[in-house]
Enzyme design. Structure first.
Site, mmCIF file in Angstrom:
data_model
loop_
_atom_site.group_PDB
_atom_site.id
_atom_site.type_symbol
_atom_site.label_atom_id
_atom_site.label_comp_id
_atom_site.label_asym_id
_atom_site.label_seq_id
_atom_site.Cartn_x
_atom_site.Cartn_y
_atom_site.Cartn_z
ATOM 1 N N ARG A 252 0.822 -1.211 0.000
ATOM 2 C CA ARG A 252 0.000 0.000 0.000
ATOM 3 C C ARG A 252 0.860 1.268 0.000
ATOM 4 O O ARG A 252 0.354 2.360 0.226
ATOM 5 C CB ARG A 252 -0.888 0.039 1.247
ATOM 6 N N TYR B 203 3.192 -3.977 -6.919
ATOM 7 C CA TYR B 203 2.605 -3.122 -5.883
ATOM 8 C C TYR B 203 2.448 -1.689 -6.400
ATOM 9 O O TYR B 203 3.378 -1.117 -6.966
ATOM 10 C CB TYR B 203 3.474 -3.111 -4.628
ATOM 11 N N ARG C 280 4.142 -15.383 -7.908
ATOM 12 C CA ARG C 280 3.142 -16.457 -7.981
ATOM 13 C C ARG C 280 3.604 -17.480 -9.010
ATOM 14 O O ARG C 280 4.266 -17.120 -9.982
ATOM 15 C CB ARG C 280 1.757 -15.914 -8.346
ATOM 16 N N SER D 160 6.834 -17.039 -3.425
ATOM 17 C CA SER D 160 5.636 -16.549 -2.758
ATOM 18 C C SER D 160 4.437 -17.264 -3.370
ATOM 19 O O SER D 160 4.346 -17.391 -4.594
ATOM 20 C CB SER D 160 5.518 -15.031 -2.966
ATOM 21 N N ASN D 161 3.549 -17.751 -2.517
ATOM 22 C CA ASN D 161 2.321 -18.424 -2.954
ATOM 23 C C ASN D 161 2.583 -19.741 -3.686
ATOM 24 O O ASN D 161 1.732 -20.202 -4.448
ATOM 25 C CB ASN D 161 1.489 -17.487 -3.846
ATOM 26 N N GLN E 150 6.729 -17.633 1.058
ATOM 27 C CA GLN E 150 5.848 -16.548 1.523
ATOM 28 C C GLN E 150 4.392 -16.845 1.173
ATOM 29 O O GLN E 150 3.922 -16.503 0.101
ATOM 30 C CB GLN E 150 6.274 -15.209 0.917
ATOM 31 N N LEU F 70 -2.932 -9.997 9.296
ATOM 32 C CA LEU F 70 -4.103 -9.464 9.997
ATOM 33 C C LEU F 70 -5.364 -9.660 9.160
ATOM 34 O O LEU F 70 -6.373 -8.987 9.360
ATOM 35 C CB LEU F 70 -3.894 -7.986 10.335
ATOM 36 N N GLY G 214 -6.146 -8.980 6.083
ATOM 37 C CA GLY G 214 -6.604 -7.823 5.324
ATOM 38 C C GLY G 214 -7.308 -6.766 6.162
ATOM 39 O O GLY G 214 -8.111 -5.996 5.655
ATOM 40 N N ARG H 197 0.706 2.913 14.037
ATOM 41 C CA ARG H 197 0.318 1.500 13.979
ATOM 42 C C ARG H 197 1.526 0.602 13.709
ATOM 43 O O ARG H 197 1.510 -0.573 14.087
ATOM 44 C CB ARG H 197 -0.768 1.300 12.926
#
Length: 309
Positions: A30, A60, A133, A162-163, A184, A216, A218, A279
């Site tokens: 993000r 991203y 992926r 990843s994935n 990941q 978390l 999402g 946060r």
């Protein structure tokens, strides 16, 4: 009173590189869309909190007006503004998603994708480069050739995935001369798949880092909300157990949820993606959360929606 587990969480080592990684990572999915000063503040806060693995990917930012590559480009702008930050972190990125295809792990594409990432990031080397992926049309020997070539050229230090499923990980590893450094998957108190499908078993077997995206769920584990009616009951039950753990440790539910992931013996490193420095600091408090074995299993049972045998 049962003895709480995981009171101390040592750092992790990345593959054969000798690079040391903290128990929580910071993710940039993000990250795009803010100005350089704000972006720099987030990175500096994360590193100050011990989150020295900074995880990004070429895809991203694709939902941002700046588009594909914009998260990496913003991080590169941060490095331009404060070059020393690059040396305070372990930099991870990913490639292999080609918009409109959607997956491309051919050697030609991965080489081009990694080189483009290096240019956007304004760096000579990516510490951990992961296939984002699995590309079902790419032979594993070709993917391995791409990763080996990038490593030999010094463009990446370590390679990971990843994935990937455990069998895909194993097939790729069979074509590599060095161990894959990371696995990941998605993992959280609401998504237990990697504990059940052999992914985390494989991490313990091979020594690959277990990196968890969306720890978390999402944001569902923070706000307690979901549009999925089937998930809502499980979310309510899991949140209740996590709230009790949080209260015992004087932390937020988010910190308790992160601590849950970190207790698995695969030594999971959750990747937090909040864009708020406060946060980020809150997430860092997860390292001091103490959870009993019985409470950890209560979270598992709440997530599964059934008692364990």
């Amino acid at each position: 009173m049962p003895e709480p587990l995981m009171q101390a969480r040592p750092k992790h080592n990345l593959g054969q590189s000798g690079l040391s990684i903290g128990p929580i990572a910071y993710g940039c999915w993000r990250f795009a869309g803010s100005d350089v000063a704000a972006a720099q503040n987030k990175i500096e806060t994360a590193i100050a909190c011990g989150m020295n693995l900074i995880d990004t990917a070429d895809i991203y930012g694709i939902d941002n007006p700046a588009g594909f590559g914009s998260s990496e480009a913003l991080l590169g702008d941060v490095f331009k503004a404060q070059p020393a930050l690059r040396y305070d972190m372990v930099l991870a990125s990913k490639g292999g998603i080609e918009p409109g295809v959607p997956y491309n792990s051919t050697k030609t594409y991965l080489m081009r994708a990694c080189e483009a990432s290096l240019k956007r990031l304004r760096t000579d080397t990516i510490d951990l480069y992961q296939i984002h992926r699995p590309d079902m049309l790419a032979p594993f020997e070709e993917v391995a050739d791409a990763l080996s070539t990038l490593r030999a050229q010094g463009k990446i230090r370590e390679a990971g995935v990843s994935n990937y499923s455990p069998s895909q990980f194993r097939a790729l590893q069979a074509n590599l001369d060095v161990p894959l450094a990371s696995h990941q998957p998605e993992f959280s108190a609401l998504e237990l798949g990697p504990m059940l499908d052999g992914t985390f078993d494989q991490c313990q077997e091979t020594g690959a880092l277990a990196l968890a995206w969306s720890p978390l769920a999402g944001g569902a584990l923070i706000n307690g909300k979901t549009d999925d009616k089937d998930l809502a009951t499980r979310l309510y039950a899991v949140a209740g157990v996590l709230d009790a753990i949080a209260a015992q440790n004087s932390v937020t539910r988010a910190a308790a949820a992160l601590a849950f992931t970190m207790m698995h013996p695969a030594r999971v490193i959750p990747i937090v993606g909040t864009q708020t420095p406060a946060r980020i600091k809150e997430a860092a408090s997860a390292i001091r959360v103490k959870i009993t074995r019985s409470d950890w299993y209560r979270v598992v049972e709440a997530s599964l929606g059934r008692r364990l045998p």
